[in-house]
Design a protein around this motif. Structure first.
Motif, PDB file in Angstrom:
ATOM      1  N   ARG A   1       0.075  -4.456   3.667  1.00 50.85           N
ATOM      2  CA  ARG A   1       0.204  -3.243   4.474  1.00 50.85           C
ATOM      3  C   ARG A   1       1.292  -3.478   5.526  1.00 50.85           C
ATOM      4  N   ALA A   2       2.299  -2.638   5.506  1.00 53.85           N
ATOM      5  CA  ALA A   2       3.397  -2.827   6.452  1.00 53.85           C
ATOM      6  C   ALA A   2       4.064  -1.498   6.767  1.00 53.85           C
ATOM      7  N   VAL A   3       4.674  -1.461   7.929  1.00 49.55           N
ATOM      8  CA  VAL A   3       5.535  -0.348   8.334  1.00 49.55           C
ATOM      9  C   VAL A   3       6.973  -0.851   8.245  1.00 49.55           C
ATOM     10  N   HIS A   4       7.885   0.015   7.834  1.00 49.76           N
ATOM     11  CA  HIS A   4       9.262  -0.399   7.589  1.00 49.76           C
ATOM     12  C   HIS A   4      10.244   0.475   8.354  1.00 49.76           C
ATOM     13  N   SER A   5      11.441  -0.069   8.540  1.00 48.56           N
ATOM     14  CA  SER A   5      12.482   0.708   9.214  1.00 48.56           C
ATOM     15  C   SER A   5      13.857   0.225   8.780  1.00 48.56           C
ATOM     16  N   ALA A   6      14.834   1.062   9.019  1.00 45.95           N
ATOM     17  CA  ALA A   6      16.238   0.682   8.868  1.00 45.95           C
ATOM     18  C   ALA A   6      16.961   1.161  10.111  1.00 45.95           C
TER      19      ALA A   6
ATOM     20  N   VAL B   1      15.670   8.875  16.455  1.00 48.98           N
ATOM     21  CA  VAL B   1      14.572   8.391  15.622  1.00 48.98           C
ATOM     22  C   VAL B   1      14.375   9.364  14.469  1.00 48.98           C
ATOM     23  N   LEU B   2      14.280   8.818  13.272  1.00 50.17           N
ATOM     24  CA  LEU B   2      14.066   9.623  12.069  1.00 50.17           C
ATOM     25  C   LEU B   2      12.802   9.129  11.382  1.00 50.17           C
ATOM     26  N   PHE B   3      11.769   9.973  11.313  1.00 50.70           N
ATOM     27  CA  PHE B   3      10.538   9.593  10.626  1.00 50.70           C
ATOM     28  C   PHE B   3      10.622  10.019   9.165  1.00 50.70           C
ATOM     29  N   ILE B   4      10.428   9.070   8.281  1.00 56.54           N
ATOM     30  CA  ILE B   4      10.440   9.310   6.837  1.00 56.54           C
ATOM     31  C   ILE B   4       9.015   9.616   6.380  1.00 56.54           C
ATOM     32  N   PRO B   5       8.776  10.720   5.676  1.00 61.02           N
ATOM     33  CA  PRO B   5       7.416  11.030   5.200  1.00 61.02           C
ATOM     34  C   PRO B   5       6.859   9.904   4.331  1.00 61.02           C
ATOM     35  N   GLU B   6       5.606   9.565   4.572  1.00 61.35           N
ATOM     36  CA  GLU B   6       4.969   8.486   3.815  1.00 61.35           C
ATOM     37  C   GLU B   6       3.465   8.725   3.748  1.00 61.35           C
ATOM     38  N   GLU B   7       2.918   8.628   2.557  1.00 56.23           N
ATOM     39  CA  GLU B   7       1.479   8.780   2.359  1.00 56.23           C
ATOM     40  C   GLU B   7       0.862   7.404   2.128  1.00 56.23           C
ATOM     41  N   ASP B   8      -0.182   7.092   2.875  1.00 53.94           N
ATOM     42  CA  ASP B   8      -0.863   5.801   2.717  1.00 53.94           C
ATOM     43  C   ASP B   8      -2.300   5.942   3.208  1.00 53.94           C
TER      44      ASP B   8
ATOM     45  N   SER C   1       0.840  -1.204   0.000  1.00 55.85           N
ATOM     46  CA  SER C   1       0.000   0.000   0.000  1.00 55.85           C
ATOM     47  C   SER C   1       0.869   1.245   0.000  1.00 55.85           C
ATOM     48  N   SER C   2       2.037   1.165   0.610  1.00 55.60           N
ATOM     49  CA  SER C   2       3.069   2.203   0.546  1.00 55.60           C
ATOM     50  C   SER C   2       4.334   1.571   1.094  1.00 55.60           C
ATOM     51  N   LYS C   3       5.468   2.048   0.617  1.00 53.40           N
ATOM     52  CA  LYS C   3       6.734   1.497   1.096  1.00 53.40           C
ATOM     53  C   LYS C   3       7.846   2.501   0.838  1.00 53.40           C
ATOM     54  N   GLU C   4       8.244   3.202   1.885  1.00 52.75           N
ATOM     55  CA  GLU C   4       9.323   4.178   1.786  1.00 52.75           C
ATOM     56  C   GLU C   4      10.597   3.647   2.444  1.00 52.75           C
ATOM     57  N   LEU C   5      10.777   2.314   2.386  1.00 50.05           N
ATOM     58  CA  LEU C   5      11.951   1.706   2.999  1.00 50.05           C
ATOM     59  C   LEU C   5      13.241   2.175   2.326  1.00 50.05           C
ATOM     60  N   ARG C   6      13.203   2.393   1.014  1.00 48.99           N
ATOM     61  CA  ARG C   6      14.402   2.873   0.326  1.00 48.99           C
ATOM     62  C   ARG C   6      14.899   4.179   0.957  1.00 48.99           C
TER      63      ARG C   6
ATOM     64  N   ALA D   1      15.456   4.752  11.285  1.00 48.41           N
ATOM     65  CA  ALA D   1      14.653   5.507  10.327  1.00 48.41           C
ATOM     66  C   ALA D   1      13.385   4.715  10.064  1.00 48.41           C
ATOM     67  N   VAL D   2      12.224   5.348  10.260  1.00 50.75           N
ATOM     68  CA  VAL D   2      10.938   4.660  10.224  1.00 50.75           C
ATOM     69  C   VAL D   2      10.012   5.284   9.184  1.00 50.75           C
ATOM     70  N   ALA D   3       9.403   4.449   8.372  1.00 51.40           N
ATOM     71  CA  ALA D   3       8.341   4.879   7.453  1.00 51.40           C
ATOM     72  C   ALA D   3       7.048   4.264   7.960  1.00 51.40           C
ATOM     73  N   ALA D   4       6.206   5.092   8.578  1.00 50.06           N
ATOM     74  CA  ALA D   4       5.005   4.584   9.249  1.00 50.06           C
ATOM     75  C   ALA D   4       3.782   5.430   8.929  1.00 50.06           C
ATOM     76  N   GLY D   5       3.667   5.880   7.694  1.00 51.21           N
ATOM     77  CA  GLY D   5       2.495   6.650   7.321  1.00 51.21           C
ATOM     78  C   GLY D   5       2.432   7.976   8.050  1.00 51.21           C
ATOM     79  N   LYS D   6       1.213   8.430   8.330  1.00 52.68           N
ATOM     80  CA  LYS D   6       0.989   9.704   9.001  1.00 52.68           C
ATOM     81  C   LYS D   6       1.339   9.585  10.483  1.00 52.68           C
ATOM     82  N   ILE D   7       2.164  10.479  10.971  1.00 53.33           N
ATOM     83  CA  ILE D   7       2.515  10.499  12.387  1.00 53.33           C
ATOM     84  C   ILE D   7       1.610  11.508  13.084  1.00 53.33           C
TER      85      ILE D   7
END
Length: 746
Positions: free
Chosen positions: A603-608, A692-699, A401-406, A630-636
């Motif tokens: 549907r998943a949340v990703h991190s590095a 902690v670094l939140f990566i912008p992600e739209e989902d 559904s979204s993946k900003e892991l890169r 670094a976390v991509a978890a949709g809207k914070i």
């Protein structure tokens, strides 16, 4: 005009003052006149039968009211009811005091009820129990040959079995340029939240109970009590406004709840039962697990063969299972896979979900294996993961559904300074300390299920939202207030979120990182419905300026309803409510995803995670000097509480990698370190620079708000990142957790 937003603001916890001043009440702190105290007596043998329980020895103890054993336990309604709670795995739920059979060491075998806690505890120490002991098996490693497939049950809906094999693993593995073959082990872990397990039951007569319980689900405890004791749901009220940590320990009703309710109903008195720290080790745990991985990759680092098998512990009476081996092919698109998960029934209590169940176990094996491939091929570990990057979940064939892991890899590596390292193992030193950098990927499900919420506005214009959901310290109260305030167009100070009461609209157990997405959606739906209701009422006011307006033109902000086309057309919300004859305006709504649309994507949340360790070359002592996730978890919704969640997960990851382990003596069948002196957890001196670094992600596939959970993702990547950093520092590849200093001594 622009609408002020509460969503996205770093709001302090609304209950923070109550917690730090001590005015917040927990389950064992509610008082009632004539309150009785129960103390549990636990079995000292691991398996067998109780031949006799001699309570004549406590005759000289003042204040004893009654001793409950299997011989005089009141009858219950539950013995044909398999699933007594929302989180029950396949099998037969444990029934305290059912019979004389001892199934595990520490099993509750009696409840002593007295006028004071001290009298009950003293009496418990004087009771003499005679056992007929039987041969038992508690060691996982010694019983791996008895492993079998797990039984299927309702739990498989949220814990699906491993995907079926794909391609031809053995052939692809044999033809791979690089092959790994590793065995991973981790020991038992226990939750150990600060708050002890406790239940206070207020007896209200005629089978009516008010129960203050340490739980992650008020309705789950209500369901359990009503079904077990044959009570009407409406006569059982469970409250849990404050929870002193849980991490999964409160997902299932624990035996102190059964004991307290049983005694209260039988004695028709108020009763409290609190377990001590040692007794908390007789309830649930993260199961010890042995994992086998064989990965094959070509000379460019593309993984083309994945084998991952896990063998874990369960009890004799329930088949507890986790998602351990499903993750690798979700991340890395190999065409040839063979995944398996089996259980070994042992004479222990059923394991229980512990923060990131299965994920923190499986990702350790997967990410250490990937690191091994990177070093074998002399490829940067980040580059290896980018080489194997996929926007499709290969295990299901569905797109994410979204993946900003890169972006997690790239931005995380940049901020951490990953490129500053010398990639050769044992190449970096700081004094007498070997320095190592390690990284790993994290993934966790982004789920959402059914919840309901009630939204109402009082005549003074202030709003109240009601839902039975608990707040286990994650910031639920605060973020739900933010969502409601934004949707209703009110300041946060004008919104009250009432929660943690089973009499309120339905909420599931709080776990799995799905609470904000689930309950937040219900809160949003109820508030939107309330806005529509207010709009209709405004249109019906004599001389209304909104008669020719449509709802989609309306803007709710600063306690008023505006026309987007003409901001001069407005009315205060309080003025609308006053037309309701002094009554509040309210609505109750449910929110649940469309199962057909919802299932079309993964549907998943990703991190590095990136970690720097120092290893004392002479003593083998490991320190995590700094870590970044670094976390991509949709809207914070609230960056402050979300960051706190991820930081907590990172600390737990450090604990899992280097500290936590419950030691079981297989000759005795019992845990030998059931206390906080010998069950090691991190202290302040163990924790250094965490970021902690939140990566912008739209989902907006998971929910309209675009929310994904952050409760678990902080912990899954840290243990393998630490393990990989230790390898970089020392050149030693260690596969077992926790990593003790003796493994690193020359």
């Amino acid at each position: 005009m622009e609408k002020e937003t509460a969503i996205g603001a770093a709001v302090n916890r609304l209950e923070g003052r109550e917690k730090v001043t001590g005015s917040a009440k927990y389950a064992a702190e509610y008082q009632a006149e004539g309150l009785l105290y129960g103390y549990v007596l636990n079995s000292r043998v691991t398996k067998g039968k109780i031949k006799s329980i001699d309570i004549s020895t406590i005759g000289d103890v003042d204040g004893i009211v009654k001793v409950f054993t299997h011989e005089n336990r009141p009858s219950t309604a539950w013995f044909d009811f398999q699933y007594a709670d929302m989180d029950a795995p396949p099998g037969t739920v444990f029934k305290p005091l059912k019979d004389a059979i001892v199934r595990y060491n520490g099993q509750p075998i009696a409840l002593i009820v007295a006028e004071t806690f001290e009298a009950a505890r003293y009496a418990a120490a004087k009771i003499k129990v005679e056992y007929e002991e039987e041969y038992f098996e508690t060691g996982l490693s010694a019983n791996l040959s008895r492993s079998r497939k797990a039984k299927k049950g309702l739990a498989s809906l949220l814990k699906p079995p491993p995907p079926k094999p794909t391609g031809n693993f053995e052939l692809a593995y044999a033809e791979s340029s690089v092959q790994t073959d590793s065995i991973f082990k981790h020991g038992t872990e226990h939750h150990n939240p600060m708050e002890l397990y406790a239940t206070t039951v207020i007896y209200r007569g005629d089978g009516k109970l008010r129960i203050y319980d340490k739980t992650q689900g008020t309705i789950n405890s209500q369901l359990y009590v009503a079904n077990v004791f044959g009570l009407k749901m409406k006569n059982v009220q469970v409250l849990s406004p404050f929870v002193g940590g849980a991490f999964g320990s409160g997902l299932r009703p624990q035996y102190q709840l059964f004991m307290a309710v049983m005694a209260s109903l039988e004695l028709k008195r108020h009763v409290r039962v609190t377990l001590d720290r040692k007794q908390m080790f007789s309830i649930g745990h993260r199961p010890p697990t042995v994992q086998y991985t064989r990965f094959g990759a070509d000379s460019a680092g593309r993984v083309n063969a994945i084998f991952h098998k896990a063998i874990a512990e369960t009890s004799r009476f329930e088949d507890y299972i986790e998602i351990v081996v499903n993750w690798a092919n979700m991340l890395y698109p190999a065409e040839n896979t063979l995944l398996d998960h089996e259980l070994v029934p042992l004479d222990v209590f059923s394991p229980l979900d512990m923060r990131a169940p299965g994920g923190s176990t499986g990702m350790h094996a997967i990410e250490v294996t990937m690191d091994e491939i990177a070093y074998r091929l002399q490829i940067d570990p980040v580059e290896l993961r980018l080489t194997n990057y996929s926007i499709v979940d290969k295990s299901s064939g569905k797109a994410y559904s979204s993946k900003e892991l890169r972006s997690c890899y790239i931005e995380g590596a940049k901020q951490f300074g990953w490129d500053d390292r010398n990639p050769q193992p044992r190449s970096m030193k700081r004094g007498n300390k070997l320095v190592g950098y390690g990284m790993a990927t994290g993934i966790w499900d982004a789920n959402r299920i059914l919840a309901r919420a009630e939204a109402l506005i009082h005549p003074d214009g202030k709003a109240e939202i009601k839902c039975a959901v608990t707040d286990i310290g994650t910031g639920t109260l605060t973020v739900m207030t933010q969502i409601a305030a934004d949707t209703l167009g009110l300041p946060i100070s004008e919104v009250k979120f009432s929660y943690a009461d089973s009499k309120m609209p339905f909420a599931p157990i709080q776990g799995g990182s799905f609470t904000t997405a689930t309950v937040g959606s219900a809160v949003q739906a109820a508030c939107e419905a309330l806005n529509r209701k207010l709009f209709k009422m405004a249109k019906n006011i004599a001389g209304s300026v909104f008669k020719n307006c449509r709802f989609k033109e309306m803007l709710f902000s600063n306690g008023c309803m505006f026309s987007r086309k003409d901001p001069n057309l407005k009315i205060a919300i309080a003025d609308i409510v006053r037309t309701n004859h002094g009554r509040p305006v309210k609505t109750t709504n449910a929110a649940m995803p469309n199962p057909f649309k919802y299932a079309k994507k993964t549907r998943a949340v990703h991190s590095a995670a990136f970690v720097e360790v120092e290893v004392d070359e002479e003593l083998g002592i490991v320190e995590v000097k700094r870590a970044l996730t670094a976390v991509a978890a949709g809207k914070i919704i609230n960056p402050k509480t979300a960051e706190s969640q991820v930081l907590g997960g990172m600390i737990w990851g450090i604990s899992k990698a280097l500290h936590e382990e419950t030691l079981l003596d297989d000759n005795l069948g019992k845990y030998m370190n059931p206390n906080l002196a010998e069950y090691h957890i991190p202290v302040h001196a163990d924790i250094h620079d965490l970021q902690v670094l939140f990566i912008p992600e739209e989902d907006h596939h998971v929910n309209k708000l675009g929310i994904k959970g952050v409760g678990e993702i902080g912990g899954v990547a840290i243990p393998p990142a630490i393990t990989n950093a230790i390898f970089h520092a020392t050149g030693k590849r260690i596969y077992d957790l926790p990593i003790h200093f003796d493994r690193l001594l020359s």
